[in-house]
Design a protein around this motif. Structure first.
Motif, PDB file in Angstrom:
ATOM      1  N   ASP A   1      -5.138   5.492  -2.976  1.00 44.99           N
ATOM      2  CA  ASP A   1      -4.851   4.472  -1.960  1.00 44.99           C
ATOM      3  C   ASP A   1      -5.861   3.333  -2.019  1.00 44.99           C
ATOM      4  O   ASP A   1      -5.491   2.155  -1.994  1.00 44.99           O
ATOM      5  CB  ASP A   1      -4.869   5.082  -0.558  1.00 44.99           C
TER       6      ASP A   1
ATOM      7  N   SER B   1      -4.465  -4.839  -4.936  1.00 42.10           N
ATOM      8  CA  SER B   1      -3.663  -5.784  -4.166  1.00 42.10           C
ATOM      9  C   SER B   1      -4.511  -6.942  -3.660  1.00 42.10           C
ATOM     10  O   SER B   1      -4.141  -8.109  -3.801  1.00 42.10           O
ATOM     11  CB  SER B   1      -3.010  -5.054  -2.990  1.00 42.10           C
ATOM     12  N   ARG B   2      -5.656  -6.619  -3.092  1.00 43.06           N
ATOM     13  CA  ARG B   2      -6.509  -7.674  -2.534  1.00 43.06           C
ATOM     14  C   ARG B   2      -7.124  -8.521  -3.637  1.00 43.06           C
ATOM     15  O   ARG B   2      -7.236  -9.734  -3.492  1.00 43.06           O
ATOM     16  CB  ARG B   2      -7.583  -7.059  -1.642  1.00 43.06           C
TER      17      ARG B   2
ATOM     18  N   GLU C   1      -3.004  -0.433   5.251  1.00 40.98           N
ATOM     19  CA  GLU C   1      -4.242  -0.508   4.470  1.00 40.98           C
ATOM     20  C   GLU C   1      -5.438  -0.137   5.339  1.00 40.98           C
ATOM     21  O   GLU C   1      -6.328   0.599   4.906  1.00 40.98           O
ATOM     22  CB  GLU C   1      -4.438  -1.906   3.890  1.00 40.98           C
ATOM     23  N   SER C   2      -5.465  -0.649   6.553  1.00 39.43           N
ATOM     24  CA  SER C   2      -6.572  -0.343   7.465  1.00 39.43           C
ATOM     25  C   SER C   2      -6.646   1.152   7.765  1.00 39.43           C
ATOM     26  O   SER C   2      -7.735   1.749   7.763  1.00 39.43           O
ATOM     27  CB  SER C   2      -6.400  -1.150   8.756  1.00 39.43           C
TER      28      SER C   2
ATOM     29  N   GLN D   1      -5.427   3.594   5.856  1.00 44.41           N
ATOM     30  CA  GLN D   1      -5.803   4.281   4.622  1.00 44.41           C
ATOM     31  C   GLN D   1      -7.308   4.183   4.367  1.00 44.41           C
ATOM     32  O   GLN D   1      -7.943   5.176   3.991  1.00 44.41           O
ATOM     33  CB  GLN D   1      -5.030   3.715   3.427  1.00 44.41           C
TER      34      GLN D   1
ATOM     35  N   PRO E   1       0.799  -1.228   0.000  1.00 44.54           N
ATOM     36  CA  PRO E   1       0.000   0.000   0.000  1.00 44.54           C
ATOM     37  C   PRO E   1       0.835   1.284   0.000  1.00 44.54           C
ATOM     38  O   PRO E   1       0.369   2.333   0.426  1.00 44.54           O
ATOM     39  CB  PRO E   1      -0.832  -0.124   1.281  1.00 44.54           C
TER      40      PRO E   1
ATOM     41  N   ASP F   1      -0.868  -4.618   6.168  1.00 49.23           N
ATOM     42  CA  ASP F   1      -2.263  -4.753   6.600  1.00 49.23           C
ATOM     43  C   ASP F   1      -2.681  -3.568   7.459  1.00 49.23           C
ATOM     44  O   ASP F   1      -3.780  -3.023   7.296  1.00 49.23           O
ATOM     45  CB  ASP F   1      -2.463  -6.046   7.402  1.00 49.23           C
TER      46      ASP F   1
ATOM     47  N   ILE G   1      -5.257  -0.660  -2.847  1.00 49.41           N
ATOM     48  CA  ILE G   1      -5.671  -1.717  -1.925  1.00 49.41           C
ATOM     49  C   ILE G   1      -6.567  -2.720  -2.648  1.00 49.41           C
ATOM     50  O   ILE G   1      -6.394  -3.938  -2.512  1.00 49.41           O
ATOM     51  CB  ILE G   1      -6.382  -1.117  -0.695  1.00 49.41           C
TER      52      ILE G   1
END
Length: 111
Positions: A77, A84-85, A36-37, A39, A9, A33, A81
């Motif tokens: 952002d 990526s996920r 990301e949370s 963001q 991220p 992780d 994410i």
């Protein structure tokens, strides 16, 4: 990239994407992780602020431009994410069908 590569991220030098190769259980994965949370939480908070600003007819163009710049950052952002996920989701097996494309989504995933 291999199937085990994770888009992180954050970006590297010159805004280039950073990837992590591993099983997703190490320290860098946990840091990613967490980031990301954070963001996603910031994007959620920003959306609430946007609603307030749009309802305020006294908001100046400078305030709205600043808000738009932050929204652009947050959307960048969130898209990173999602990419990526999405790349880490298992690829569903396709089944033959009578449709023109010849493929269907597995039964349990159909809406």
């Amino acid at each position: 990239m291999t199937g085990d590569a994770r888009l992180l991220p954050w970006t590297g030098s010159e805004g280039k994407p950073c990837y992590l190769v591993g099983d997703g259980t190490g320290h860098v994965s946990r840091v990613a992780d967490t980031i990301e949370s954070v963001q996603l939480g910031m994007a959620d908070d920003l959306l609430a602020h946007v609603a307030d600003m749009l309802a305020d007819h006294r908001a100046t163009s400078a305030q709205l431009r600043f808000l738009l710049a932050r929204m652009s950052e947050a959307l960048t952002d969130v898209l990173r994410i999602a990419e990526s996920r999405g790349a880490r989701l298992p690829v569903p097996a396709c089944e033959e069908s009578d449709d023109n494309d010849g493929l269907t989504v597995p039964h349990q995933a159909q809406l």
